[in-house]
Design a protein around this motif. Structure first.
Motif, mmCIF file in Angstrom:
data_model
loop_
_atom_site.group_PDB
_atom_site.id
_atom_site.type_symbol
_atom_site.label_atom_id
_atom_site.label_comp_id
_atom_site.label_asym_id
_atom_site.label_seq_id
_atom_site.Cartn_x
_atom_site.Cartn_y
_atom_site.Cartn_z
ATOM 1 N N PHE A 153 0.832 -1.206 0.000
ATOM 2 C CA PHE A 153 0.000 0.000 0.000
ATOM 3 C C PHE A 153 0.866 1.256 0.000
ATOM 4 C CE2 PHE A 153 -2.278 3.423 2.132
ATOM 5 C CZ PHE A 153 -3.482 3.437 1.445
ATOM 6 N N ILE A 154 1.928 1.240 0.796
ATOM 7 C CA ILE A 154 2.806 2.416 0.877
ATOM 8 C C ILE A 154 3.407 2.738 -0.486
ATOM 9 C CG2 ILE A 154 5.013 3.213 1.803
ATOM 10 C CD1 ILE A 154 4.273 1.879 4.439
ATOM 11 N N TYR A 155 3.896 1.711 -1.186
ATOM 12 C CA TYR A 155 4.532 1.973 -2.476
ATOM 13 C C TYR A 155 3.520 2.212 -3.589
ATOM 14 C CZ TYR A 155 8.955 0.981 -0.309
ATOM 15 O OH TYR A 155 10.058 1.041 0.514
ATOM 16 N N LEU A 156 2.282 1.798 -3.390
ATOM 17 C CA LEU A 156 1.227 2.192 -4.320
ATOM 18 C C LEU A 156 1.007 3.707 -4.241
ATOM 19 C CD1 LEU A 156 -1.156 1.664 -6.239
ATOM 20 C CD2 LEU A 156 -2.563 1.207 -4.209
ATOM 21 N N ILE A 157 0.902 4.230 -3.024
ATOM 22 C CA ILE A 157 0.747 5.675 -2.861
ATOM 23 C C ILE A 157 1.985 6.407 -3.356
ATOM 24 C CG2 ILE A 157 0.303 7.508 -1.193
ATOM 25 C CD1 ILE A 157 -2.034 5.616 -1.679
ATOM 26 N N TYR A 158 3.154 5.823 -3.129
ATOM 27 C CA TYR A 158 4.402 6.419 -3.616
ATOM 28 C C TYR A 158 4.368 6.584 -5.134
ATOM 29 C CZ TYR A 158 9.435 6.792 -4.545
ATOM 30 O OH TYR A 158 10.678 7.200 -4.991
ATOM 31 N N CYS A 159 3.950 5.531 -5.837
ATOM 32 C CA CYS A 159 3.899 5.604 -7.300
ATOM 33 C C CYS A 159 2.860 6.609 -7.769
ATOM 34 C CB CYS A 159 3.591 4.225 -7.875
ATOM 35 S SG CYS A 159 4.896 2.993 -7.619
ATOM 36 N N LEU A 160 1.692 6.623 -7.139
ATOM 37 C CA LEU A 160 0.649 7.562 -7.540
ATOM 38 C C LEU A 160 1.084 9.003 -7.321
ATOM 39 C CD1 LEU A 160 -2.554 5.768 -6.179
ATOM 40 C CD2 LEU A 160 -1.749 5.884 -8.535
ATOM 41 N N THR A 161 1.893 9.235 -6.283
ATOM 42 C CA THR A 161 2.343 10.596 -5.998
ATOM 43 C C THR A 161 3.168 11.166 -7.137
ATOM 44 O OG1 THR A 161 2.348 10.124 -3.623
ATOM 45 C CG2 THR A 161 3.624 12.027 -4.360
ATOM 46 N N PHE A 162 4.001 10.338 -7.754
ATOM 47 C CA PHE A 162 4.900 10.846 -8.793
ATOM 48 C C PHE A 162 4.338 10.642 -10.205
ATOM 49 C CE2 PHE A 162 7.739 10.300 -5.192
ATOM 50 C CZ PHE A 162 8.395 11.519 -5.202
ATOM 51 N N VAL A 163 3.434 9.673 -10.369
ATOM 52 C CA VAL A 163 2.828 9.495 -11.689
ATOM 53 C C VAL A 163 1.964 10.703 -12.048
ATOM 54 C CG1 VAL A 163 1.096 8.147 -12.937
ATOM 55 C CG2 VAL A 163 2.941 6.992 -11.745
ATOM 56 N N THR A 164 1.268 11.257 -11.063
ATOM 57 C CA THR A 164 0.383 12.395 -11.298
ATOM 58 C C THR A 164 1.096 13.735 -11.198
ATOM 59 O OG1 THR A 164 -0.229 12.396 -8.948
ATOM 60 C CG2 THR A 164 -1.590 11.093 -10.446
ATOM 61 N N SER A 165 2.421 13.725 -11.056
ATOM 62 C CA SER A 165 3.169 14.967 -10.881
ATOM 63 C C SER A 165 3.751 15.437 -12.205
ATOM 64 C CB SER A 165 4.292 14.758 -9.858
ATOM 65 O OG SER A 165 5.122 15.895 -9.804
ATOM 66 N N HIS A 166 3.801 16.764 -12.377
ATOM 67 C CA HIS A 166 4.449 17.363 -13.544
ATOM 68 C C HIS A 166 5.944 17.588 -13.295
ATOM 69 C CE1 HIS A 166 0.615 17.976 -15.542
ATOM 70 N NE2 HIS A 166 0.142 18.517 -14.426
ATOM 71 N N PHE A 167 6.362 17.398 -12.049
ATOM 72 C CA PHE A 167 7.756 17.602 -11.688
ATOM 73 C C PHE A 167 8.497 16.283 -11.904
ATOM 74 C CE2 PHE A 167 10.912 18.708 -8.111
ATOM 75 C CZ PHE A 167 11.785 19.255 -9.030
ATOM 76 N N CYS A 168 9.373 16.244 -12.908
ATOM 77 C CA CYS A 168 10.072 15.011 -13.281
ATOM 78 C C CYS A 168 11.289 14.801 -12.379
ATOM 79 C CB CYS A 168 10.498 15.060 -14.743
ATOM 80 S SG CYS A 168 11.321 13.557 -15.311
#
Length: 300
Positions: A153-168
């Protein structure tokens, strides 16, 4: 041949005698088992997952029987008569046991049917484990807390945090790569351990990955904390994203308190504190008050 000479019986005895508390992989494995507390406290459930752990890491030839419905069902249903599927499973297990005993000269063990599909009892156990015990606020909170503290669950939220980000931030891939290496190594060892290609080219790197999971976890924790510091620095640039930074630091706080990641994150934060705190007290003592307020929020 007597029952005491049955290879599977000997394997079960060895699995029961194995010292799981001294194996650091058991703590990590058990922390990723998503079952509610009322099931995790039952000895039958714990023994079942210990045998699955022993099959995965110690002896892949161990046959792990499906979880019995009496261990996964609520106590109020324990008086129900056994279903016909249970009788069929017991008959199938006895037949498979006799087949194993009569084919002692065979060089390849019989495939484990439970590793290829889920039977009715396993599905029933999974449903009971994933759904809340009751549909009220307290039961849902207990169930939700048992889910959010797991690595998946923690790494699911981790991935969602950066997938939806415009900051590469390519730096964020370090954590994903470490996690991917662990899963791929476990998958290859469990499913292709008898393959000549695996034995010749992949066995050594996979064994190295599985024996260095602690090193990979520490590296992953350092990268995660480093990302948090980079996001704070980005607040002073035109690429700043206040909402993403706030959400990511909430995730870091969850990693600091979650049982699956707390040990690694607290170790990294302790090293940072031993390096930064003397400099702060010496050169910027006026920051002691806001830093203390932040620490109280962090530890809450």
């Amino acid at each position: 041949m007597g029952e005491e000479d049955d290879p599977q019986n000997l394997k079960k005895i060895a699995a029961a005698a194995y010292d799981y508390d001294k194996d650091p992989r058991w703590a990590d494995y058990w922390s990723n088992v998503l079952i509610p507390p009322q099931l995790a406290s039952r000895s039958g459930v714990i023994d079942h997952f210990k045998r699955k752990f022993y099959q995965r890491y110690i002896d892949p030839d161990l046959v792990v029987e499906p979880m019995s419905s009496s261990s996964s069902s609520p106590p109020a249903r324990s008086s129900a008569p056994p279903s016909s599927s249970t009788t069929d499973d017991q008959t199938r297990l006895r037949n498979s046991g006799s087949t194993t005993r009569t084919s002692g000269t065979s060089t390849s063990p019989a495939p484990n049917p439970t590793s290829l599909h889920w039977d009715q009892q396993t599905i029933q156990f999974s449903i009971n484990a994933w759904k809340p015990r009751a549909w009220n606020m307290q039961a849902v909170q207990v169930w939700f807390h048992s889910v959010i503290s797991t690595k998946d669950f923690i790494y699911l939220i981790y991935c969602l945090t950066f997938v939806t980000s415009h900051f590469c931030l390519k730096f964020a891939l370090i954590t994903i790569l470490c996690r991917t290496l662990e899963h791929v190594a476990k998958f290859l060892r469990r499913n292709f351990s008898r393959s000549s290609l695996y034995t010749k080219y992949l066995e050594e790197p996979c064994v190295w990955v599985e024996s260095n999971t602690t090193t990979l976890s520490i590296l992953s924790s350092q990268a995660e904390i480093g990302l948090g510091l980079l996001l704070i620095i980005s607040l002073f640039t035109w690429q700043r994203n206040i909402i993403q930074t706030f959400m990511y630091w909430q995730l870091l706080k969850l990693m600091f308190h979650g049982p699956a990641t707390a040990g690694y994150h607290r170790s990294v934060w302790a090293k940072i504190g031993r390096t930064i705190n003397p400099l702060l007290h010496r050169y910027v003592p006026f920051l002691n008050t806001p830093i203390s307020a932040i620490q109280r929020w962090w530890l809450r």
